[in-house]
Design an enzyme around this catalytic site. Structure first.
Site, PDB file in Angstrom:
ATOM      1  N   ASP A   1       0.846  -1.187   0.000  1.00 32.47           N
ATOM      2  CA  ASP A   1       0.000   0.000   0.000  1.00 32.47           C
ATOM      3  C   ASP A   1       0.882   1.237   0.000  1.00 32.47           C
ATOM      4  O   ASP A   1       1.997   1.177  -0.491  1.00 32.47           O
ATOM      5  CB  ASP A   1      -0.974  -0.035   1.177  1.00 32.47           C
ATOM      6  CG  ASP A   1      -2.297   0.645   0.830  1.00 32.47           C
ATOM      7  OD1 ASP A   1      -2.247   1.719   0.214  1.00 32.47           O
ATOM      8  OD2 ASP A   1      -3.352   0.099   1.151  1.00 32.47           O
TER       9      ASP A   1
ATOM     10  N   HIS B   1      10.196   0.652 -12.511  1.00 30.56           N
ATOM     11  CA  HIS B   1      10.317  -0.610 -13.249  1.00 30.56           C
ATOM     12  C   HIS B   1       9.218  -1.553 -12.780  1.00 30.56           C
ATOM     13  O   HIS B   1       8.941  -1.629 -11.584  1.00 30.56           O
ATOM     14  CB  HIS B   1      11.657  -1.285 -12.950  1.00 30.56           C
ATOM     15  CG  HIS B   1      12.849  -0.466 -13.324  1.00 30.56           C
ATOM     16  ND1 HIS B   1      13.235  -0.257 -14.622  1.00 30.56           N
ATOM     17  CD2 HIS B   1      13.729   0.215 -12.564  1.00 30.56           C
ATOM     18  CE1 HIS B   1      14.318   0.513 -14.647  1.00 30.56           C
ATOM     19  NE2 HIS B   1      14.645   0.814 -13.407  1.00 30.56           N
TER      20      HIS B   1
END
Ligand code: NAG
Length: 437
Positions: free
Chosen positions: A213, A288
């Protein structure tokens, strides 16, 4: 000394973001010279099966007008939560490891209404181990680890917050704060936020967060925050929000944010509501293997629709974003969807080179979003979401990776306590040395 020098140079190069100095107003040494309240002298016992809670409260009461609450190296159980209110000129020196043993929710350590405060480990090994996996494997949440509210002139550094049953670090309505050289590693599911912050004039830098989160997330209201050199190493994403009515956020800078295996590189989220987010800069992002890249979503469906025409977004700059998303046609790496009743104005997207790891094209989606760059519209009014398909591989998208990128993150098995890293963004040096280095 190193730190004082770093601060000097910092203030000469960074302009406008912070409104003044951050951190405690006296040194650790000065606080220790006044008084040291060692929890072992207040009936604390270095044992994983004992309860350190009452000893922390007693030590705090003895040192809260000036001094250092000291948890020496060792293992400590904690089954009762503590609320430490109204201290001044004090420090919490956590050199031991506190293991959650109690099962109630709330905050294991809640510190509020303090001035000139420092929470740190002198050996960079102090930790709170929340053992959240015990609850998560039963599908439950539990305690938050550390909450600071209404604290002024403070710092938090050189500590590890591990496997919280719920949030890890929450800074609510704090001012003149600094958080650095801190590692947070939680389980791989939502609701286990890394660092949530609201208030003003805070510098959060050189931190690593892993969870599912929020990485470092700005909550309402907030002003003049500098969030810098952030390593989001498998997580949900950095964000602002979620935002509803009475939004009042300005002068936030995120600089040098590295995200891997995450939901997004940056999300700004609201659904209806009112008020403003303005004058913010998001620069030097590398990502990425993330699902989303730049995601401003004013119709964020995970939040129920709030009253109001929408939060107004104005003068937000996104510059020098590099890397790739997992699948750039499934989820657009540029997704800027503004409220039709309150279109975004003065947005800038510059030097954005986000490509895709699968396929050979990416989408950019904009709706009622005005400014320059990517798919932003010119002029004014509102417009339906329009999609641009980008087929030319952008130059310079292939940005460096970090050596400590995680390959997996557990949820239902124990998370061991790692060591605090020494780099948070490719090529960037932390502003302060680890105290335990
Ligand atoms: C836009 O925000 C930046 C960054 O906070 C600020 O320096 C600049 O003055 C703002 N521009 C306008 C037109 O308000």
């Amino acid at each position: 000394m190193y730190h004082a020098l770093a601060l000097l140079s910092f203030f000469s190069v960074v302009t406008g973001q912070l409104t003044g100095r951050v951190g405690p107003t006296t040194t650790r040494e000065a606080k220790r010279a006044v008084k040291v309240c060692n929890i072992l002298d207040y009936k604390g016992v270095a044992s994983k099966t004992a309860d350190i809670g009452p000893a922390i409260v007693s030590a705090f009461n003895a040192c809260k007008s000036g001094g250092t609450v000291y948890v020496p190296p060792g293992d400590y159980g904690m089954s009762t939560w503590v609320s430490l209110s109204g201290g001044k000129d004090w420090a919490f020196q956590l050199d031991g490891i506190i293991y959650r043993t109690g099962s109630q929710s709330g905050n294991m350590i809640h510190i509020e209404k303090s001035t000139n405060f420092e929470f740190y480990s002198s050996i960079s090994k102090g930790a709170i181990q929340g053992n959240g996996y015990e609850l998560h494997k039963a599908g439950k949440y539990g305690a938050r680890l550390l909450r600071l509210s209404q604290i002024t002139d403070f710092s938090v550094h050189d500590i590890l917050l591990i496997d919280a049953p719920q949030f890890h670090l929450f800074l609510a309505s704090c001012t003149n704060g600094e958080v650095y050289n801190t590692l947070i590693r939680g389980g791989s599911e939502g609701g286990l936020d890394g660092i949530d912050v609201s208030g003003s004039n805070m510098w959060i830098h050189d931190v690593e967060v892993s969870n599912r989160d929020e990485c470092v997330t700005i909550k309402n209201p907030s002003h003049n925050m500098l969030i810098e050199q952030i390593y989001c190493n498998w997580f949900g994403g950095c964000a602002i929000g979620s935002l509803g009515t009475g939004t009042d956020i300005s002068n936030i800078v995120y600089d040098k944010v590295y995200s891997v295996n995450s939901n997004q590189m940056m999300m700004i989220k609201s659904n209806g509501g009112d008020g403003t987010v303005k004058d913010c800069v998001f620069r030097n992002f590398i990502g990425h293997k993330n699902a989303y890249g730049l995601d401003l979503d004013a119709h964020w469906s995970s939040l129920t629709l709030q009253p109001g025409q929408g939060v107004e977004y104005e003068n937000l700059t996104f510059s020098n974003w590099k890397g790739s998303v997992s699948d750039g046609t499934r989820r657009a790496p540029v997704n800027v969807i503004c409220p039709d009743g309150k279109p975004c104005t003065g947005l800038r997207i510059e030097d954005l080179s986000l490509w895709t790891e699968s396929g050979n094209k990416v989408l950019w989606k904009c709706g009622s979003a005005f400014g320059t760059g990517a798919c932003l519209g010119k002029g004014s009014g509102s417009y339906a979401v329009s999609t641009v398909t980008v087929t030319a591989t952008p130059t310079g998208w292939n940005a460096p990776t970090m050596a400590a990128d995680l390959a997996t993150l557990p949820l239902t098995t124990s998370i061991s306590i790692p060591t605090i890293g020494t780099t948070y963004y490719p090529g960037a040096t932390p502003y302060s040395k680890l105290l335990g280095a």
